[in-house]
Design an enzyme around this catalytic site. Structure first.
Site, PDB file in Angstrom:
ATOM      1  CB  ALA A 130      -0.921  -0.018   1.225  1.00 13.00           C
ATOM      2  CB  SER A 138       1.014  11.047 -10.093  1.00  9.52           C
ATOM      3  OG  SER A 138       0.078  10.452 -10.956  1.00  9.52           O
ATOM      4  CD  GLU A 247       3.757  -1.419  -9.092  1.00  8.07           C
ATOM      5  OE1 GLU A 247       4.409  -0.802  -8.233  1.00  8.07           O
ATOM      6  OE2 GLU A 247       2.543  -1.221  -9.306  1.00  8.07           O
ATOM      7  N   GLY A 345     -15.572  -7.309 -34.818  1.00  8.40           N
ATOM      8  CA  GLY A 345     -16.825  -6.598 -35.091  1.00  8.40           C
ATOM      9  C   GLY A 345     -17.770  -6.671 -33.899  1.00  8.40           C
TER      10      GLY A 345
HETATM   11  C1  LIG Z   1      -7.000  -1.341 -10.174  1.00  6.83           C
HETATM   12  C2  LIG Z   1      -5.917  -0.571  -9.485  1.00  6.83           C
HETATM   13  C3  LIG Z   1      -4.990  -1.257  -8.689  1.00  6.83           C
HETATM   14  C4  LIG Z   1      -3.999  -0.546  -7.991  1.00  6.83           C
HETATM   15  N1  LIG Z   1      -3.161  -1.220  -7.139  1.00  6.83           N
HETATM   16  C5  LIG Z   1      -2.369  -0.490  -6.296  1.00  6.83           C
HETATM   17  C6  LIG Z   1      -1.650  -1.140  -5.240  1.00  6.83           C
HETATM   18  O1  LIG Z   1      -1.701  -2.365  -5.089  1.00  6.83           O
HETATM   19  N2  LIG Z   1      -0.911  -0.375  -4.410  1.00  6.83           N
HETATM   20  C7  LIG Z   1      -0.836   0.982  -4.529  1.00  6.83           C
HETATM   21  O2  LIG Z   1      -0.160   1.615  -3.735  1.00  6.83           O
HETATM   22  N3  LIG Z   1      -1.491   1.632  -5.539  1.00  6.83           N
HETATM   23  C8  LIG Z   1      -2.260   0.927  -6.416  1.00  6.83           C
HETATM   24  N4  LIG Z   1      -2.968   1.569  -7.409  1.00  6.83           N
HETATM   25  C9  LIG Z   1      -2.852   3.018  -7.538  1.00  6.83           C
HETATM   26  C10 LIG Z   1      -2.170   3.485  -8.832  1.00  6.83           C
HETATM   27  O3  LIG Z   1      -0.789   3.262  -8.773  1.00  6.83           O
HETATM   28  C11 LIG Z   1      -2.540   4.959  -9.006  1.00  6.83           C
HETATM   29  O4  LIG Z   1      -3.918   4.990  -9.394  1.00  6.83           O
HETATM   30  C12 LIG Z   1      -1.701   5.654 -10.042  1.00  6.83           C
HETATM   31  O5  LIG Z   1      -0.376   5.785  -9.607  1.00  6.83           O
HETATM   32  C13 LIG Z   1      -2.237   7.049 -10.389  1.00  6.83           C
HETATM   33  O6  LIG Z   1      -2.544   7.799  -9.245  1.00  6.83           O
HETATM   34  P1  LIG Z   1      -3.995   8.505  -9.151  1.00  6.83           P
HETATM   35  O7  LIG Z   1      -5.002   7.482  -9.476  1.00  6.83           O
HETATM   36  O8  LIG Z   1      -4.093   9.191  -7.839  1.00  6.83           O
HETATM   37  O9  LIG Z   1      -4.011   9.580 -10.306  1.00  6.83           O
HETATM   38  P2  LIG Z   1      -3.485  11.090 -10.225  1.00  6.83           P
HETATM   39  O10 LIG Z   1      -2.087  11.112  -9.745  1.00  6.83           O
HETATM   40  O11 LIG Z   1      -4.470  11.929  -9.521  1.00  6.83           O
HETATM   41  O12 LIG Z   1      -3.476  11.489 -11.773  1.00  6.83           O
HETATM   42  C14 LIG Z   1      -4.620  11.962 -12.466  1.00  6.83           C
HETATM   43  C15 LIG Z   1      -4.171  12.380 -13.874  1.00  6.83           C
HETATM   44  O13 LIG Z   1      -3.216  13.447 -13.766  1.00  6.83           O
HETATM   45  C16 LIG Z   1      -2.014  13.089 -14.446  1.00  6.83           C
HETATM   46  N5  LIG Z   1      -0.860  13.665 -13.760  1.00  6.83           N
HETATM   47  C17 LIG Z   1      -0.572  13.610 -12.419  1.00  6.83           C
HETATM   48  N6  LIG Z   1       0.595  14.220 -12.180  1.00  6.83           N
HETATM   49  C18 LIG Z   1       1.083  14.641 -13.380  1.00  6.83           C
HETATM   50  C19 LIG Z   1       2.273  15.303 -13.804  1.00  6.83           C
HETATM   51  N7  LIG Z   1       3.220  15.678 -12.938  1.00  6.83           N
HETATM   52  N8  LIG Z   1       2.413  15.587 -15.122  1.00  6.83           N
HETATM   53  C20 LIG Z   1       1.461  15.217 -16.024  1.00  6.83           C
HETATM   54  N9  LIG Z   1       0.328  14.561 -15.685  1.00  6.83           N
HETATM   55  C21 LIG Z   1       0.140  14.281 -14.385  1.00  6.83           C
HETATM   56  C22 LIG Z   1      -1.997  11.557 -14.404  1.00  6.83           C
HETATM   57  O14 LIG Z   1      -1.148  11.040 -15.422  1.00  6.83           O
HETATM   58  C23 LIG Z   1      -3.464  11.248 -14.628  1.00  6.83           C
HETATM   59  O15 LIG Z   1      -3.761  11.310 -15.996  1.00  6.83           O
HETATM   60  C24 LIG Z   1      -3.923   0.866  -8.151  1.00  6.83           C
HETATM   61  C25 LIG Z   1      -4.831   1.533  -8.979  1.00  6.83           C
HETATM   62  C26 LIG Z   1      -5.823   0.841  -9.619  1.00  6.83           C
HETATM   63  C27 LIG Z   1      -6.826   1.609 -10.448  1.00  6.83           C
END
Ligand SMILES: Cc1cc2nc3c(=O)[nH]c(=O)nc-3n(C[C@H](O)[C@H](O)[C@H](O)COP(=O)(O)OP(=O)(O)OC[C@H]3O[C@@H](n4cnc5c(N)ncnc54)[C@H](O)[C@@H]3O)c2cc1C
Length: 385
Positions: A130, A138, A247, A345
């Site tokens: 986690a 991000s 990863e 299709g």
């Molecule tokens: C099914 C699933 C399984 C997952 N499993 C795990 C897990 O086991 N452990 C864990 O810790 N996490 C897990 N995650 C989390 C995953 O790693 C994050 O969803 C991912 O890193 C993106 O973070 P966010 O969803 O908060 O998006 P955000 O960071 O909020 O991003 C939203 C948008 O903004 C863009 N963005 C953000 N910052 C920038 C930047 N500096 N420049 C340009 N664009 C930017 C992103 O590319 C994206 O398009 C999982 C997610 C999902 C959906």
């Protein structure tokens, strides 16, 4: 006629045997369960048990702890073969093998390995890792979960979200801030999910990866002893970033598998489906799609293998190559699975064929483990210095 085994050139005899073994397991046992698993949004129980029996959950753990002592390249083979039929099963197995068993085998104390690895490897325990929080995706270093010293141990507070296997895990590896508030310092903790103050939040309903449960974890004055700390109180950041490299390689390998599975489904359909009195595979517009799907899949596979070798060797440039592999393979998986739906299709759009599932599953490859935008940022930063 099946495709020639892809990517076998340059593999050792052991790697070819591993590919054959996992492919047999995937196509005989995992594939027939994939549609029902996706519909139920459950956990791949039977495949999990079989993967444990095959030694896949402990693939990279050292033999003295019950592992197979294999490397990242071998785990890529496992991921590719399972993802070619069911990415949810591939994700479940690789999450345990790399993100949980791999982290503990590499960074855990002897006592932690003895306590956790046997159960994690034989499949009786499920683990999760986690990092992500509702306000820190991000920008993972902005996480708020905090660990304060409490007696001889630690007290943790915070919420983690989108955690693979979170709804079913027995053990959670949790990153938390330690040290002064302004310090960008993290530590990693191994926390039994029945620890006081540890709770599961909601489980999410998802577009894809539906057979891989995802949920929230809540730490509310969660008290753990000193034995929960993995590595030092300031080592979490290094563990986190090193772990992201492997990863990303594995997500790239799963993306290659998804693309391979979609290509094979499209080829089979193009041979059988007749329109205008002939198989649709005789139309040049369909042939062009199939040829592009093949070329893109092979390119993604080659880059993934090159990046895996560099990450495994801990060689210079490993991080940006891992990002490049994840970026390219994720985009290829999305593109190839979308084209596979097009080749089928209307039948591609219904769940009697697997390609609509592949397409839904592929989307996460551009998001999880760091989004495509973040991979581009990492690569550009490395290129520009
Ligand atoms: C099914 C699933 C399984 C997952 N499993 C795990 C897990 O086991 N452990 C864990 O810790 N996490 C897990 N995650 C989390 C995953 O790693 C994050 O969803 C991912 O890193 C993106 O973070 P966010 O969803 O908060 O998006 P955000 O960071 O909020 O991003 C939203 C948008 O903004 C863009 N963005 C953000 N910052 C920038 C930047 N500096 N420049 C340009 N664009 C930017 C992103 O590319 C994206 O398009 C999982 C997610 C999902 C959906």
């Amino acid at each position: 006629m099946p495709l020639a085994p892809p990517g076998d050139l340059g593999l050792s005899a052991e790697q070819v045997l591993l590919r054959r073994t996992v492919r047999e397991f995937a196509r005989r046992d995992v594939a027939p369960r994939a549609t029902a698993l996706d519909a139920a949004q459950g956990f791949p129980e039977e495949s999990w048990r079989q993967a444990a029996e095959l030694g896949l959950l402990g693939a990279t753990a050292p033999p003295e702890h019950g592992g197979a002592g294999l490397g990242l390249a071998e785990l890529c083979i496992v991921g590719e073969e399972l993802a070619a039929v069911c990415v949810a099963t591939a994700a479940t197995v690789l999450h345990q093998a790399d993100m949980v068993v791999g982290r503990l085998a590499r960074h855990g104390s002897e006592a932690q390995k003895e306590r956790w690895l046997p159960g994690l490897i034989d499949g009786s325990l499920i683990g999760c890792l986690a990092m992500t929080e509702p306000e820190a995706g991000s920008d993972v270093m902005s996480m708020r979960t905090r660990a304060e010293p409490a007696g001889e141990g630690w007290r943790l507070n915070g919420t983690k979200t989108f955690i693979t296997n979170g709804p079913v895990a027995d053990l959670a590896l949790v990153y938390a801030r330690t040290g002064a508030a302004e310090a960008r310092q993290l530590a990693l903790f191994a926390i039994p999910t029945d620890a006081p103050g540890f709770a599961r939040g909601r489980k999410f309903s998802k577009m894809g990866w539906r057979g891989s449960p995802t949920g929230e974890l809540v730490l509310d004055d969660c008290e753990v002893g000193p034995e929960a700390l993995v590595g030092g109180a300031a080592e979490g950041r290094a563990i986190l970033f090193a772990g992201l490299d492997s990863e990303r390689i594995l997500l790239a390998a799963e993306s290659v598998g998804l693309a391979q599975g979609a290509l094979e489904a499209a080829l089979a359909y193009a041979r059988e489906r007749r329109q205008f009195g002939r198989p649709i595979g005789e139309f040049q517009l369909i042939q062009g799609k199939l040829a592009d799907m093949f070329a893109e899949t092979e390119a993604a596979r080659a880059l993934t293998w090159a990046a895996a070798a560099r990450v495994q060797a801990e060689a210079a440039g490993a991080r940006e190559l891992a990002s490049a592999a994840k970026l390219l393979a994720g985009d290829v998986a999305m593109g190839v699975t979308t084209e596979a739906v097009q080749v089928l299709g209307g039948y591609g759009y219904i769940d009697e064929f697997p390609v609509e599932r592949y397409m839904r599953d592929a989307k996460l490859m551009q998001i999880g483990g760091g989004t495509a935008e973040i991979q581009r940022t990492i690569i550009a930063r490395a290129l520009l210095g």
